[in-house]
Design a protein around this motif. Structure first.
Motif, PDB file in Angstrom:
ATOM      1  N   GLU A   1      -4.322  -0.035   4.942  1.00 37.50           N
ATOM      2  CA  GLU A   1      -3.425  -0.194   6.086  1.00 37.50           C
ATOM      3  C   GLU A   1      -1.987   0.044   5.639  1.00 37.50           C
ATOM      4  N   ILE A   2      -1.306   0.960   6.327  1.00 38.42           N
ATOM      5  CA  ILE A   2       0.111   1.178   6.090  1.00 38.42           C
ATOM      6  C   ILE A   2       0.866   0.827   7.364  1.00 38.42           C
ATOM      7  N   VAL A   3       2.172   0.817   7.296  1.00 32.74           N
ATOM      8  CA  VAL A   3       2.976   0.329   8.418  1.00 32.74           C
ATOM      9  C   VAL A   3       2.688   1.106   9.689  1.00 32.74           C
ATOM     10  N   THR A   4       2.627   2.425   9.601  1.00 32.24           N
ATOM     11  CA  THR A   4       2.461   3.239  10.804  1.00 32.24           C
ATOM     12  C   THR A   4       1.087   3.048  11.455  1.00 32.24           C
ATOM     13  N   THR A   5       0.031   2.954  10.655  1.00 31.41           N
ATOM     14  CA  THR A   5      -1.291   2.731  11.254  1.00 31.41           C
ATOM     15  C   THR A   5      -1.374   1.341  11.878  1.00 31.41           C
TER      16      THR A   5
ATOM     17  N   LEU B   1      10.319   9.011   1.353  1.00 28.06           N
ATOM     18  CA  LEU B   1      10.503   9.008   2.811  1.00 28.06           C
ATOM     19  C   LEU B   1       9.226   9.408   3.545  1.00 28.06           C
ATOM     20  N   THR B   2       8.528  10.418   3.052  1.00 27.88           N
ATOM     21  CA  THR B   2       7.290  10.844   3.720  1.00 27.88           C
ATOM     22  C   THR B   2       6.170   9.825   3.532  1.00 27.88           C
ATOM     23  N   GLY B   3       6.303   8.978   2.485  1.00 26.36           N
ATOM     24  CA  GLY B   3       5.315   7.918   2.303  1.00 26.36           C
ATOM     25  C   GLY B   3       5.295   6.960   3.476  1.00 26.36           C
ATOM     26  N   PHE B   4       6.468   6.693   4.040  1.00 21.97           N
ATOM     27  CA  PHE B   4       6.555   5.817   5.204  1.00 21.97           C
ATOM     28  C   PHE B   4       6.126   6.535   6.478  1.00 21.97           C
ATOM     29  N   GLN B   5       6.147   7.862   6.465  1.00 21.77           N
ATOM     30  CA  GLN B   5       5.782   8.632   7.650  1.00 21.77           C
ATOM     31  C   GLN B   5       4.316   9.046   7.657  1.00 21.77           C
ATOM     32  N   SER B   6       3.636   8.789   6.567  1.00 22.50           N
ATOM     33  CA  SER B   6       2.220   9.186   6.487  1.00 22.50           C
ATOM     34  C   SER B   6       1.416   8.399   7.519  1.00 22.50           C
ATOM     35  N   PHE B   7       0.804   9.116   8.402  1.00 20.20           N
ATOM     36  CA  PHE B   7      -0.008   8.469   9.439  1.00 20.20           C
ATOM     37  C   PHE B   7      -1.335   9.172   9.625  1.00 20.20           C
ATOM     38  N   ASP B   8      -1.268  10.471   9.915  1.00 14.65           N
ATOM     39  CA  ASP B   8      -2.489  11.200  10.280  1.00 14.65           C
ATOM     40  C   ASP B   8      -3.530  11.188   9.174  1.00 14.65           C
ATOM     41  N   LEU B   9      -3.089  11.305   7.910  1.00 17.75           N
ATOM     42  CA  LEU B   9      -4.040  11.303   6.801  1.00 17.75           C
ATOM     43  C   LEU B   9      -4.773   9.964   6.712  1.00 17.75           C
TER      44      LEU B   9
ATOM     45  N   HIS C   1       0.830  -1.204   0.000  1.00 18.99           N
ATOM     46  CA  HIS C   1       0.000   0.000   0.000  1.00 18.99           C
ATOM     47  C   HIS C   1       0.865   1.255   0.000  1.00 18.99           C
ATOM     48  N   ILE C   2       1.977   1.212   0.737  1.00 21.57           N
ATOM     49  CA  ILE C   2       2.887   2.357   0.762  1.00 21.57           C
ATOM     50  C   ILE C   2       3.509   2.580  -0.612  1.00 21.57           C
ATOM     51  N   LEU C   3       3.892   1.486  -1.277  1.00 21.21           N
ATOM     52  CA  LEU C   3       4.494   1.613  -2.607  1.00 21.21           C
ATOM     53  C   LEU C   3       3.506   2.228  -3.602  1.00 21.21           C
ATOM     54  N   ILE C   4       2.246   1.804  -3.522  1.00 18.57           N
ATOM     55  CA  ILE C   4       1.214   2.394  -4.390  1.00 18.57           C
ATOM     56  C   ILE C   4       1.049   3.873  -4.063  1.00 18.57           C
ATOM     57  N   TYR C   5       1.021   4.176  -2.769  1.00 20.14           N
ATOM     58  CA  TYR C   5       0.866   5.559  -2.322  1.00 20.14           C
ATOM     59  C   TYR C   5       2.036   6.421  -2.805  1.00 20.14           C
ATOM     60  N   ILE C   6       3.266   5.902  -2.687  1.00 21.86           N
ATOM     61  CA  ILE C   6       4.447   6.651  -3.113  1.00 21.86           C
ATOM     62  C   ILE C   6       4.407   6.883  -4.621  1.00 21.86           C
ATOM     63  N   ALA C   7       4.090   5.836  -5.392  1.00 21.30           N
ATOM     64  CA  ALA C   7       4.019   5.977  -6.849  1.00 21.30           C
ATOM     65  C   ALA C   7       2.978   7.012  -7.247  1.00 21.30           C
ATOM     66  N   ALA C   8       1.837   6.993  -6.567  1.00 21.25           N
ATOM     67  CA  ALA C   8       0.772   7.950  -6.882  1.00 21.25           C
ATOM     68  C   ALA C   8       1.178   9.369  -6.507  1.00 21.25           C
ATOM     69  N   THR C   9       1.839   9.526  -5.359  1.00 20.88           N
ATOM     70  CA  THR C   9       2.229  10.872  -4.929  1.00 20.88           C
ATOM     71  C   THR C   9       3.328  11.453  -5.812  1.00 20.88           C
TER      72      THR C   9
ATOM     73  N   THR D   1      12.427   0.540  10.015  1.00 26.36           N
ATOM     74  CA  THR D   1      13.627   1.383  10.048  1.00 26.36           C
ATOM     75  C   THR D   1      14.693   0.847   9.107  1.00 26.36           C
ATOM     76  N   LEU D   2      14.879  -0.475   9.108  1.00 22.43           N
ATOM     77  CA  LEU D   2      15.866  -1.088   8.218  1.00 22.43           C
ATOM     78  C   LEU D   2      15.479  -0.902   6.756  1.00 22.43           C
ATOM     79  N   VAL D   3      14.194  -1.048   6.454  1.00 21.52           N
ATOM     80  CA  VAL D   3      13.726  -0.863   5.081  1.00 21.52           C
ATOM     81  C   VAL D   3      13.994   0.564   4.604  1.00 21.52           C
ATOM     82  N   ILE D   4      13.685   1.547   5.448  1.00 17.78           N
ATOM     83  CA  ILE D   4      13.915   2.947   5.088  1.00 17.78           C
ATOM     84  C   ILE D   4      15.406   3.219   4.917  1.00 17.78           C
ATOM     85  N   ALA D   5      16.232   2.654   5.807  1.00 18.02           N
ATOM     86  CA  ALA D   5      17.682   2.841   5.714  1.00 18.02           C
ATOM     87  C   ALA D   5      18.232   2.254   4.417  1.00 18.02           C
ATOM     88  N   ILE D   6      17.746   1.076   4.042  1.00 15.53           N
ATOM     89  CA  ILE D   6      18.200   0.441   2.792  1.00 15.53           C
ATOM     90  C   ILE D   6      17.795   1.272   1.583  1.00 15.53           C
ATOM     91  N   ILE D   7      16.556   1.782   1.597  1.00 15.11           N
ATOM     92  CA  ILE D   7      16.092   2.636   0.498  1.00 15.11           C
ATOM     93  C   ILE D   7      16.950   3.888   0.400  1.00 15.11           C
TER      94      ILE D   7
END
Length: 294
Positions: free
Chosen positions: A244-248, A222-230, A69-77, A271-277
């Motif tokens: 459902e995304i990781v943060t929710t 990076l902000t795709g992984f931090q998206s929570f409140d929306l 879901h995050i990957l779809i969200y990032i691609a769309a954004t 955290t490891l996934v974000i660091a690798i990216i």
């Protein structure tokens, strides 16, 4: 004595900042990693489980799908934020009248609190009296109406559109500032050579702000992984975990299910996934810079 104090001065001045950083960032990271090896509800006795939490995460369907879901969200954004923002920046730098008002109108959503924007768009998407369905009904397109946030097929894309509405103006401002720094003589030479606005945009403006575009794309990732409140306000991961995304999911695991250990393991993996990216992106950027220099 004075020589010794001079040597210690830099350390004394930086000590408060280092201690604050350690207390706010380093200690929580270390504690999260420590808790990830235990089964603990935050109150009772901690039971060491080794890598069980990580094994559970690998087989957790909801958690794995949350990355999709995050990957779809990032691609769309990248499309609705970066590319649209780039297009808007190209329009307002043509020097036409009203560009200042146009720029202000698109930047205004960035200044609104995310909670306010989320509830505003929940009203827009409302299936009974929402603005979108009301317009569709008014123009005779009743078959196009949807329960936008209650349909697993449309909910995630509906959120992506909201994100684009918010941040397209933000990236527009960044690209606008970059284009404004380009020498006017370059544009004048292009006009003298017979170039039109479209050619100037794609062959001069975009290439000369390439670094800003790359930075904007990285910000989207990076902000795709931090998206929570929306996501939390609009759907809270529903319907049926389709948004459902990781943060929710982390919030539900830790606060609803009271599984501190498992939630910590999920946070460590993220955290490891974000660091690798970040490392991959940095390597690609350096490689691209070397090619350009060559």
């Amino acid at each position: 004595m004075s020589g010794r104090s001079n040597k210690l001065s830099p350390y004394l001045f930086t000590a408060p900042a280092v201690l604050l950083f350690a207390f706010i960032v380093l200690v929580p990271i270390a504690m999260t990693f420590f808790f990830s090896f235990y089964d603990w509800n935050g109150i009772g006795k901690m039971e060491f489980t080794g890598l069980d939490n990580y094994t559970r995460a690998i087989h957790d369907r909801i958690y794995i799908h949350s990355y999709g879901h995050i990957l779809i969200y990032i691609a769309a954004t990248v499309v609705v934020e970066v590319l649209v923002g780039l297009g808007l920046a190209g329009l307002i730098t043509m020097g036409r009248k009203g560009s200042g008002l146009f720029r202000l109108a698109f930047f205004t959503p960035v200044m609104l609190p995310m909670i306010v924007v989320s509830y505003l768009w929940k009203f827009v998407y409302n299936s009974d009296f929402g603005l979108i369905n009301s317009i569709l009904n008014a123009i005779g397109l009743d078959s196009w109406t949807r329960v936008w946030l209650g349909n697993p097929d449309t909910a995630l894309y509906a959120i992506c559109i909201v994100s684009g509405w918010i941040y397209a103006g933000f990236y527009m401002t960044i690209f606008y500032s970059g284009i404004q720094r380009i020498s006017k003589e370059i544009f004048e030479s292009a006009y003298l050579d017979g170039a039109n606005e479209r050619q100037i945009f794609f062959q001069i403006k975009v290439p000369m702000i390439r670094s800003l575009v790359d930075t904007a794309i990285m910000l989207c990732v990076l902000t795709g992984f931090q998206s929570f409140d929306l996501f939390y306000v609009m759907t809270n991961g529903g319907p049926y975990n389709s948004t459902e995304i990781v943060t929710t999911y982390l919030v539900k695991v830790v606060f609803n299910h009271m599984s501190i250990g498992y939630g910590s393991a999920l946070a460590v993996i993220m955290t490891l996934v974000i660091a690798i990216i970040g490392l991959i992106a940095n390597k690609l950027k350096r490689k691209d810079s070397d090619v350009l220099e060559y």
